[in-house]
Motif scaffolding. Structure first.
Motif, PDB file in Angstrom:
ATOM      1  N   UNK A  64       9.345  -2.638  -5.196  1.00 18.57           N
ATOM      2  CA  UNK A  64       8.853  -2.846  -3.830  1.00 18.57           C
ATOM      3  C   UNK A  64      10.031  -2.866  -2.863  1.00 18.57           C
ATOM      4  N   UNK A  65       9.947  -2.048  -1.817  1.00 17.50           N
ATOM      5  CA  UNK A  65      10.999  -1.964  -0.809  1.00 17.50           C
ATOM      6  C   UNK A  65      10.449  -2.430   0.536  1.00 17.50           C
ATOM      7  N   UNK A  66      11.076  -3.456   1.106  1.00 11.52           N
ATOM      8  CA  UNK A  66      10.669  -3.945   2.425  1.00 11.52           C
ATOM      9  C   UNK A  66      11.402  -3.142   3.495  1.00 11.52           C
ATOM     10  N   UNK A  67      10.654  -2.670   4.473  1.00 10.34           N
ATOM     11  CA  UNK A  67      11.222  -1.854   5.543  1.00 10.34           C
ATOM     12  C   UNK A  67      11.199  -2.556   6.882  1.00 10.34           C
ATOM     13  N   UNK A  68      10.941  -1.815   7.954  1.00 10.75           N
ATOM     14  CA  UNK A  68      10.914  -2.424   9.292  1.00 10.75           C
ATOM     15  C   UNK A  68       9.682  -3.303   9.480  1.00 10.75           C
ATOM     16  N   UNK A  69       9.692  -4.110  10.515  1.00  8.75           N
ATOM     17  CA  UNK A  69       8.538  -4.959  10.808  1.00  8.75           C
ATOM     18  C   UNK A  69       7.357  -4.090  11.222  1.00  8.75           C
ATOM     19  N   UNK A  70       6.166  -4.625  11.097  1.00  7.73           N
ATOM     20  CA  UNK A  70       4.959  -3.892  11.497  1.00  7.73           C
ATOM     21  C   UNK A  70       5.023  -3.535  12.984  1.00  7.73           C
ATOM     22  N   UNK A  94       5.988  -2.176   3.709  1.00  5.47           N
ATOM     23  CA  UNK A  94       6.507  -2.131   2.347  1.00  5.47           C
ATOM     24  C   UNK A  94       6.143  -0.805   1.700  1.00  5.47           C
ATOM     25  N   UNK A  95       7.107  -0.217   1.016  1.00  5.25           N
ATOM     26  CA  UNK A  95       6.871   1.003   0.245  1.00  5.25           C
ATOM     27  C   UNK A  95       6.957   0.648  -1.232  1.00  5.25           C
ATOM     28  N   UNK A  96       5.992   1.081  -1.993  1.00  7.40           N
ATOM     29  CA  UNK A  96       5.965   0.832  -3.431  1.00  7.40           C
ATOM     30  C   UNK A  96       6.423   2.098  -4.143  1.00  7.40           C
ATOM     31  N   UNK A  97       7.487   1.953  -4.922  1.00 15.86           N
ATOM     32  CA  UNK A  97       8.044   3.092  -5.649  1.00 15.86           C
ATOM     33  C   UNK A  97       7.794   2.904  -7.137  1.00 15.86           C
ATOM     34  N   UNK A  98       7.174   3.885  -7.751  1.00  8.72           N
ATOM     35  CA  UNK A  98       6.936   3.850  -9.183  1.00  8.72           C
ATOM     36  C   UNK A  98       8.047   4.643  -9.861  1.00  8.72           C
ATOM     37  N   UNK A  99       8.943   3.920 -10.540  1.00  7.92           N
ATOM     38  CA  UNK A  99      10.124   4.530 -11.141  1.00  7.92           C
ATOM     39  C   UNK A  99       9.883   4.723 -12.638  1.00  7.92           C
ATOM     40  N   UNK A 100      10.004   5.951 -13.057  1.00  9.07           N
ATOM     41  CA  UNK A 100       9.815   6.237 -14.477  1.00  9.07           C
ATOM     42  C   UNK A 100      11.076   5.861 -15.252  1.00  9.07           C
ATOM     43  N   UNK A 101      10.894   5.135 -16.343  1.00 12.78           N
ATOM     44  CA  UNK A 101      12.023   4.715 -17.145  1.00 12.78           C
ATOM     45  C   UNK A 101      12.741   5.883 -17.800  1.00 12.78           C
ATOM     46  N   UNK A 102      14.046   5.707 -18.046  1.00 15.28           N
ATOM     47  CA  UNK A 102      14.851   6.749 -18.685  1.00 15.28           C
ATOM     48  C   UNK A 102      15.257   6.299 -20.082  1.00 15.28           C
TER      49      UNK A 102
END
Length: 692
Positions: free
Chosen positions: A69-75, A115-123
């Motif tokens: 989860x990445x928090x970005x600018x305010x709404x 908030x942007x949700x990033x799904x990161x595939x494991x390596x």
């Protein structure tokens, strides 16, 4: 088995660098695995002067898929008044690889944010390891590093080879033209060839076959065994002096130990034991030998890094080198004896203690003045000896022996003082005023040594604070933190009751015109705060609860012994239920009385039975506690104070403190203030109350 085996092969690394480097490897790897979401079993480290090795058991073979989860600018910044995304929102979405409509709004302590949700595939772990291992090499820090050839990498010594295996497979990477592989090397001289490695257990076995004991603990035991065997082969009357620090050093100087026992001329036994031992230990890394009575024998043990084929030749070489060292030491000793310590005092004018604080002669005079003052307070019959020891305590800095071996300062002062005919008590105080040398070190055994040691440390602390040379962050050029801890350990260890404020104030006046300004009471307060902070940190680090220390020190820290007695009393009673309730009530009392200092109570103005009862109990407790406080029987005092718990509870249940009648209100405030001042003679127990 998913085992990671990683070895950094090098030129010989200094002995003192090895254990810190191995500890760093373990901690850094564990942190990196945790950061990447990789689970593992135990992490082991081993090493020698030519290798730093890491083994990780059961390292997860694949990184798990993760939701980041990445928090970005305010709404407010991400959307305009019409609800359309702004450039801020679009830029944030683009930077995280998501569509702007997939951004979510979440509540944070600062309000709604995007908030942007990033799904990161494991390596696969084997893919991650090259970067991890190279990063580990490049992030290692040593007291001194070097660069070699045309490389940009800074390391303790040039890297010669890299061994990196994961689950038996080579982890392929390269650092400054050194390519990882599946081979290691044996002992540089006895088995220098490379050989293939398949796993950690086989790695240790094959290295031992190639004359390398890679496990430091196993090698340490072998060092001790070799030293003992070497002595036993020479004499049945002696045993080696196994200094722990020297054993550790020698362990990390060799890849496999081989001990030999040599001898030296008995004339060198004329040297003081410490001088003889230091000469062998510091320069040559040799172990002294003593007889069954603890007296040094004219023998020593050297530990070699190679098998000894011709022992007589090896012994002769070691004896020749040591003889030269001991000849120097004996010459210095004999030359030093020609000039008594007392005749060296004037020459201390040529040694600067600190540019703004004068010479060592001036410091000696100040220490003598302080030591005299302390002796008059603590043991008047010691005043003359305290002043004499203080005057002489720095004179050995001008001797040849201390010039050659700085660690012998104080030791040689004691020896030369005895040779000069000084009192044994004075000679011992010259040595003991340096104690303790480190945290947890040996303390002075005599009050005379403690007095001179306290005077020395107080003078240094006060002078440095007076000229603004205070520790900041990680910088402490004058070792003031160590000086303060040593001071505290002397006072507490020898149970010396004294006023820190009085002696610091006296020390400040002793600098006279040297400071260029009149003594400032603020400097005294600063020094006391600094010492108090060291006191608090030391106690908390040793397991005492911080709120207990704060409760005692906040009401008085001038007498360390008294403060420690109050801390022990508070710590011993804090778990009792009655005390916990009383502490909560006391916190309420402190909030109510605020700045009121009046304690005069008029019983005729009482209205409620509860306030009459509290006053009656307070008088009884004051009468009972008074003699106990004078004797510093704080545990008994606190137990007596617990009687006030129930009357205080009833008082707060039935009495309105802030009555409309000003006189009644003031009388009740005075009653609570009197109660508070009684408790504060032990500690501010409100600081020990924890809200439920």
């Amino acid at each position: 088995m998913n085992e990671l085996l990683f070895e950094i092969g090098t030129e010989e690394i200094p002995a003192g660098y090895i254990q810190p480097a191995l500890a760093f490897m373990e901690q850094a790897c564990a942190a990196r695995f945790s950061e990447l979401g990789l689970e593992s079993g135990p992490i082991h480290t081993v090493g020698t002067p030519r290798r730093l090795t890491l083994c990780v058991e059961d390292l997860q073979s694949r990184q798990p898929d993760r939701r980041v989860e990445h928090i970005g600018p305010s709404k407010k910044a991400g959307f305009d008044a019409d609800g359309n995304p702004t450039k801020a929102a679009m830029g944030f979405a683009r930077s995280r690889g998501v569509a702007v409509e997939d951004l979510q709004v979440v509540e944070t302590p600062k309000g709604p944010y995007l908030m942007a949700v990033e799904h990161v595939q494991g390596r696969e772990t084997i893919e991650l390891l090259p970067e991890i291992l190279e990063g580990l090499i490049r992030s290692m820090v040593f007291p001194k590093s070097m660069r070699w050839a045309n490389t940009s990498l800074a390391f303790a010594r040039p890297i010669q080879w890299l061994l990196a295996l994961y689950d038996g497979q080579v982890v392929e990477f390269e650092v400054e033209d050194t390519v990882s592989g599946n081979t290691t090397r044996g002992h540089r001289f006895m088995a220098p060839e490379s050989f293939v490695v398949t796993g950690f257990a086989q790695y240790q076995e094959r290295l031992q076959e190639h004359s390398v004991l890679v496990d430091p603990q196993k090698r340490r035991r072998q060092v001790i065994s070799e030293v003992k065997q070497a002595v036993a082969g020479r004499t049945s009357e002696g045993e080696p002096v196994l200094h722990e620090g020297l054993v550790d050093t020698v362990t990390n100087l060799v890849e496999i130990p081989w001990g030999v026992c040599g001898s030296f001329d008995e004339k060198f036994l004329e040297l003081p034991d410490e001088a003889l031992i230091t000469s062998m230990r510091e320069h040559q890394k040799y172990f002294p030998v003593q007889d069954r009575n603890g007296c040094l024998m004219p023998l020593f043990v050297a530990v070699n890094n190679t098998r000894i084929e011709d022992r007589d030749l090896a012994v002769a070489g070691h004896e020749r080198v040591l003889r030269a060292r001991l000849e120097d030491g004996l010459f210095f000793f004999n030359e030093d004896k020609k000039t008594p310590l007392a005749r060296r005092i004037d020459a201390l004018e040529g040694i600067i203690f600190q540019q703004k604080l004068g010479s060592m002669k001036e410091k000696s005079a100040r220490i003598a003045r302080l030591a005299g003052m302390l002796a008059r307070e603590l043991a008047p019959d010691l005043e003359e000896d305290a002043v004499r020891a203080a005057w002489l305590c720095k004179a050995d800095l001008l001797t040849e022996m201390v010039g050659e071996f700085p660690s012998l300062q104080g030791v040689m002062g004691r020896e030369y003082a005895l040779l000069d005919g000084e009192k044994p008590e004075v000679a011992l105080a010259i040595h003991e005023h340096y104690l303790p040398l480190r945290a947890g070190g040996e303390l002075p055994t005599t009050l005379l040594g403690a007095i001179v040691g306290i005077a020395d440390r107080i003078d240094t602390l006060t002078g440095c604070f007076a000229i603004g040379e205070k520790p900041t962050g990680n910088t402490d050029p004058f070792g003031l933190r160590r000086q303060a801890l040593g001071l505290l350990h002397i006072i507490s260890g020898l149970n010396i009751s004294l006023s820190l404020k009085a002696i610091v104030g006296y020390a400040l006046k002793g600098y006279g015109e040297l400071l260029g300004h009149e003594p400032d009471e603020k400097i005294v307060d600063e020094v006391l705060r600094f010492i108090r902070l060291r006191f608090t940190n030391d106690l908390v680090a040793s397991g005492t609860r911080s709120e207990v220390v704060e409760a005692a020190t906040s009401v008085g820290f001038d007498d360390v012994v008294d403060c420690l007695a109050r801390i022990r009393a508070l710590d011993g009673i804090r778990s009792q239920e009655e005390f916990t309730v009383l502490a909560g009530s006391f916190k309420r009392i402190r909030n109510i009385i605020k700045d009121n200092t009046e304690t005069a109570v008029d019983p005729d103005m009482f209205v409620e039975e509860a306030e009459k009862e509290l006053y009656q109990v307070l008088q009884e407790v004051q009468e009972a506690v008074g003699p106990l406080l004078e004797k510093r029987e704080y545990k008994a005092s606190l137990r007596a104070m617990l009687r006030m718990k129930e009357p205080v509870d009833r008082f707060f249940d039935q009495v309105m403190v802030m009555a409309e009648d000003p006189a009644v209100r003031q009388n009740r405030l005075n009653l609570l203030t009197a109660l508070g001042q009684l408790v504060l003679q032990v500690g501010d127990i409100s600081k020990m109350h924890v809200e439920g």
